[in-house]
Design an enzyme around this catalytic site. Sequence first.
Site, PDB file in Angstrom:
ATOM      1  N   GLU A  95      23.579  14.604  30.368  1.00 15.37           N
ATOM      2  CA  GLU A  95      22.309  15.341  30.345  1.00 15.37           C
ATOM      3  C   GLU A  95      21.343  14.850  29.281  1.00 15.37           C
ATOM      4  O   GLU A  95      20.158  15.135  29.339  1.00 15.37           O
ATOM      5  CB  GLU A  95      22.576  16.849  30.174  1.00 15.37           C
ATOM      6  N   GLY A 122      31.046  22.486  24.503  1.00 12.42           N
ATOM      7  CA  GLY A 122      31.149  23.631  23.605  1.00 12.42           C
ATOM      8  C   GLY A 122      31.799  23.200  22.308  1.00 12.42           C
ATOM      9  O   GLY A 122      32.442  22.144  22.265  1.00 12.42           O
ATOM     10  N   LYS A 128      10.140  26.769  27.977  1.00 19.54           N
ATOM     11  CA  LYS A 128       8.731  27.115  27.781  1.00 19.54           C
ATOM     12  C   LYS A 128       7.808  26.390  28.784  1.00 19.54           C
ATOM     13  O   LYS A 128       6.934  27.004  29.375  1.00 19.54           O
ATOM     14  CB  LYS A 128       8.334  26.730  26.357  1.00 19.54           C
ATOM     15  N   CYS A 141      32.364  17.120  28.660  1.00 21.53           N
ATOM     16  CA  CYS A 141      32.883  17.186  27.299  1.00 21.53           C
ATOM     17  C   CYS A 141      33.951  18.283  27.187  1.00 21.53           C
ATOM     18  O   CYS A 141      35.008  18.157  27.797  1.00 21.53           O
ATOM     19  CB  CYS A 141      31.737  17.354  26.306  1.00 21.53           C
ATOM     20  N   TYR A 142      33.676  19.376  26.480  1.00 26.09           N
ATOM     21  CA  TYR A 142      34.669  20.463  26.411  1.00 26.09           C
ATOM     22  C   TYR A 142      35.055  20.903  27.827  1.00 26.09           C
ATOM     23  O   TYR A 142      36.218  21.210  28.105  1.00 26.09           O
ATOM     24  CB  TYR A 142      34.077  21.643  25.630  1.00 26.09           C
ATOM     25  N   HIS A 194      28.044  12.892  27.554  1.00 26.28           N
ATOM     26  CA  HIS A 194      26.996  13.830  27.977  1.00 26.28           C
ATOM     27  C   HIS A 194      25.966  13.153  28.880  1.00 26.28           C
ATOM     28  O   HIS A 194      25.092  12.440  28.379  1.00 26.28           O
ATOM     29  CB  HIS A 194      26.298  14.409  26.739  1.00 26.28           C
ATOM     30  N   ASP A 206       4.952  34.272  27.244  1.00 26.03           N
ATOM     31  CA  ASP A 206       6.181  34.763  27.875  1.00 26.03           C
ATOM     32  C   ASP A 206       6.000  36.175  28.431  1.00 26.03           C
ATOM     33  O   ASP A 206       6.371  36.452  29.567  1.00 26.03           O
ATOM     34  CB  ASP A 206       7.348  34.760  26.871  1.00 26.03           C
TER      35      ASP A 206
END
Length: 529
Positions: free
Chosen positions: A187, A70, A385, A97-98, A185, A243
């Site tokens: 990810e 964050g 998506k 991280c945060y 990170h 969507d």
Amino acid sequence: MSVATPQAAGQRQVALQAQRVLILDFGSQYAQLIARRVREAKVYCEIVRHDITPEQIRKHAPVGLILSGGPSSVYEASAPKCHPQIFELGIPVLGICYGMQLVCETLGGKVASVATREYGRTPCQVTSPADPLFKDFPRETEVWMSHGDQVQEVGGGFLPLARTGSCPVAAVKHEKLPVYGLQFHPEVTHTAAGATLLRNFLFEICHCDGTWELTDFAEEAIRQIRERVGHGRVICGLSGGVDSAVVAALVYRAIGDQLSCILVDNGLLRKNESALVVDEFTNHFRTDLHVVNAEGRFLDVLRGVTEPQEKRRRIGHTFIECFREEATKIQDVRFLAQGTLYPDVIESGAAVDGPAATIKLHHNVGGLPEQLGFELIEPLRDLFKDEVRRLGLELGLPESLVWRHPFPGPGLAVRCLGEVTKAKLDILREADTIVLEEIHRAGLYRQTSQLFAVLLPIQSVGVMGDARTYENVVTIRSVNTDDFMTADWSRLPYEVLARMSTRIINEVKGVNRVCYDISTKPPATIEWE
Ligand code: XMP
């Protein structure tokens, strides 16, 4: 796809809940990526508010918690915090991280800002390779750092597990609690072995079985919709886009004829667009479909308007009026189903602020649920998506609908520059049909992210036969992008561009010149208005 009966879905619920990971979102641009990586490891996860209570967490019965990064500093008074008791639930926690800084600060460590911000690929050395978090992880590797604060002192209860040149605590583990932290990170793909770390957390520490599939998502979503809706009635606006179609299909599977769909035909749609949607949602999914033919009404409010934002405002406003009028004809509506995706939630900055702010701001239905007083159903809000597209296929929607390029809510109005008139829209619709036909014929539709024609508000001189002409200019826009936040223009083969141009000039009356837009986003946008 086999869709569960209520009993089967109920049984599955137990299994699904046993395999759920919650991601507490502290406003990270990467929270959705973490979710995606977890789902790629075949573990179901949900992104939740950072201030979720221990009781709410218990209800979800997760096998693991991930605290996202964050933009805040944990020592600021306004910094988002999690409930300190969540560390006492016995559920494994991974702070990223945060998230790691918060974990350490909450449990006795000290976080401070560093003189040199660490940003980008950074060599990292694992100092406790025997820890299950680092199973099969290289002892020396590059990780992706992006921080201005770091843990200075771990406090009595933590053990450092890894370090970088300027960050002595790049990974930590609590001595007694199942609590881990990573300053970098895992990810993002720039962390070379990041997926291994996340998998280790999921499988070695949370003991996930990794059997979740997207079909499970559909079954669980269907179960939740049934439970929430009961005997109530749900309405869903169809736009012709992926969507809203996937949401309608999902809700239809859940509650069948308790669903009513509304398609507002604003006269700004592509050629045959509303016919395709009507066919799908009356013949395949036999929904109670209400089509509002509002072309005249939209053209009236757009008359004389040239300013792009004013066009959008009027279209949005008229859409809400039409939708509301139609909705009041349907008895006892309590819920509105909406195809909000995770990137929409992020775009509206709502992941931290909470559900009230989660309406698609960029879309012309913004403000609709509040104005109508409906409760929102947003079953796709944790998906990307491409996941929504896969889900659409599993629900039985046709490829032609599922793989459609995005189409803006205000439709062709933002591609018909200057004043919007029926005559100009008709020219644009013909040109648009041709570019789409030609990209399909070249087999390149799926290789481009969004392709369309734009009608410019100028005329240019030309010659046809022996006569001088003074007619319209059409621009072709084709972009390639992953996230639509940045985009590059598509390197379409010259032959394909040539066919598009020749056909437009020959077949569309009133056009004598075709251009190709070679601007990137930024600084240009994808649409022209
Ligand atoms: P821009 O033009 O901002 O577009 O680069 C990014 C993506 O958003 C779509 N877009 C819209 N979608 N209502 C929508 O529902 C709008 O007002 C709108 N404006 C742009 C655009 O087509 C592209 O996919």
